[in-house]
Design an enzyme around this catalytic site. Structure first.
Site, mmCIF file in Angstrom:
data_model
loop_
_atom_site.group_PDB
_atom_site.id
_atom_site.type_symbol
_atom_site.label_atom_id
_atom_site.label_comp_id
_atom_site.label_asym_id
_atom_site.label_seq_id
_atom_site.Cartn_x
_atom_site.Cartn_y
_atom_site.Cartn_z
ATOM 1 C CE LYS A 72 -12.853 41.786 -0.191
ATOM 2 N NZ LYS A 72 -12.218 42.362 -1.394
ATOM 3 N NE ARG A 105 -13.762 37.448 -5.729
ATOM 4 C CZ ARG A 105 -13.543 37.092 -4.462
ATOM 5 N NH1 ARG A 105 -13.827 37.923 -3.487
ATOM 6 N NH2 ARG A 105 -13.024 35.914 -4.193
HETATM 7 C C1 8Y4 Z 1 -14.988 37.713 4.754
HETATM 8 C C2 8Y4 Z 1 -15.104 37.100 3.545
HETATM 9 C C3 8Y4 Z 1 -13.962 38.582 4.966
HETATM 10 C C4 8Y4 Z 1 -14.181 37.354 2.540
HETATM 11 C C5 8Y4 Z 1 -13.048 38.826 3.952
HETATM 12 C C6 8Y4 Z 1 -13.151 38.222 2.742
HETATM 13 C C7 8Y4 Z 1 -11.220 40.294 -4.149
HETATM 14 C C8 8Y4 Z 1 -10.728 39.283 -4.994
HETATM 15 C C9 8Y4 Z 1 -10.789 38.565 -2.940
HETATM 16 C C10 8Y4 Z 1 -11.549 41.553 -4.704
HETATM 17 C C11 8Y4 Z 1 -10.897 40.626 -6.840
HETATM 18 C C12 8Y4 Z 1 -12.223 38.304 0.448
HETATM 19 C C13 8Y4 Z 1 -9.940 36.942 -4.701
HETATM 20 C C14 8Y4 Z 1 -10.881 38.490 -0.153
HETATM 21 N N1 8Y4 Z 1 -11.259 39.815 -2.869
HETATM 22 N N2 8Y4 Z 1 -10.585 39.434 -6.329
HETATM 23 N N3 8Y4 Z 1 -10.474 38.206 -4.220
HETATM 24 N N4 8Y4 Z 1 -11.379 41.666 -6.063
HETATM 25 N N5 8Y4 Z 1 -10.741 40.855 -8.146
HETATM 26 N N6 8Y4 Z 1 -12.177 38.479 1.803
HETATM 27 O O1 8Y4 Z 1 -11.967 42.501 -4.046
HETATM 28 O O2 8Y4 Z 1 -13.184 38.006 -0.190
HETATM 29 S S1 8Y4 Z 1 -10.573 37.483 -1.595
#
Ligand code: 8Y4
Length: 291
Positions: free
Chosen positions: A236, A272
């Site tokens: 993130k 996750r």
């Molecule tokens: C690079 C890669 C930058 C990924 C940002 C991201 C969560 C989630 C997501 C979380 C739960 C993400 C679906 C966002 N984050 N579900 N989902 N908890 N429960 N961003 O933190 O991965 S998506």
């Protein structure tokens, strides 16, 4: 006088029950592997279809030691636009159909749409990961109650489209705790068994850098809610902000592992992640130190 029975907190085995005879046991932190089934993540114009590649990656994550696979068909990155229900289903269902025959570990479906969750549960998904905590689709709570599946309730300030537009809190951890209390009460009122509820503070979902750090530093606060706790820190942008070079998500592995370890030491039960092998490796060391 009754003899006092002393049991170490870590010896009280928490379980999350799935289908009859299946369960997740929380005696060590569990790793949830992320499977994005969006065109941007799986199309390179090569000979494999995005379905083939998604299936291959899911099986690879299982081999690497993942305990759960979280499948999502809509990007929830900051500023991202929603996709239609039809499109989300067209992405998810072909992958689920194949995975239910080959995966031993459970699948969670990352969606806030009840119809998408319903179709996924019919195709073998066993957990609902709802980033809206049952707020965006009024049919989600009745569905979770009826199907008796575990449901992840995540905190988010705003919507994926606007959540990073100037978020602010007086006390971020306290506000998220209050949100959890309210959403658990709502879920229980709707007929969802409390034992099926998992809470997640939603790192990056309407949070500034300081908020994300405060959440990880004070993760133990959420233990007071007596529910399993999940967290997603993997790659993130807050991790990028702490490092030069961090603007590239694939340069955030070290920071992602550090954040996951910090969360686990502060009581997170499910992590996750994108990088399953590396996270499993790190958590084995942490587990040895804790035991
Ligand atoms: C690079 C890669 C930058 C990924 C940002 C991201 C969560 C989630 C997501 C979380 C739960 C993400 C679906 C966002 N984050 N579900 N989902 N908890 N429960 N961003 O933190 O991965 S998506």
């Amino acid at each position: 006088m009754p003899k006092q029975i002393l049991v170490k907190a870590e010896e009280i085995k928490q379980v999350i029950s799935l289908a009859p005879g299946r369960q997740l046991t929380l005696t060590r932190p569990l790793v949830m592997g992320i499977l994005n089934v969006t065109p941007d993540s799986f199309s390179d114009g090569g000979k494999y279809t995005s379905t083939d590649k998604a299936v291959k990656r899911a099986l690879e994550m299982e081999t690497e030691g993942a305990d759960i696979i979280d499948i999502g068909g809509e990007s929830s990155r900051p500023g991202s636009e929603p996709v239609s229900e039809k499109q989300e289903l067209e992405r998810l269902i072909p992958v689920m159909k194949i995975l239910k025959k080959h995966l031993k570990i459970p699948i969670s479906v990352d969606t806030y749409k009840a119809n998408v969750a319903k179709a996924s549960l019919e195709e073998g998904a066993e957990i609902i990961n709802d980033i809206s905590a049952l707020r965006f689709d009024q049919q989600m709570a009745p569905l979770a109650a009826e199907k008796k599946v575990p449901v992840i309730l995540m905190h988010m300030l705003g919507t994926p489209r606007d959540m990073q537009k100037n978020p602010s809190y007086r006390d971020c951890v306290a506000e998220i705790s209050l949100f959890f209390t309210e959403r658990v009460a709502f879920a229980v009122k709707m007929g969802i068994d409390k034992s099926k509820i998992i809470l997640d503070p939603g790192i990056g979902f309407g949070k500034r850098l300081v908020d994300n750090i405060e959440i990880i530093a004070n993760f133990k606060e959420f233990k007071k809610l007596s529910r399993p706790l999940m967290v997603g820190v993997s790659r993130k942008s807050f991790i990028g902000m702490l490092n030069p070079d961090g603007s590239f998500p694939d340069r955030r592995l070290g920071g992602s592992i550090a954040a996951a370890v910090a969360a686990v030491l502060n009581g997170a039960d499910i992590i996750r992640v994108h990088d399953v092998a590396e996270t499993v490796e790190a958590l084995k060391v942490i587990q040895a130190v804790k035991e």
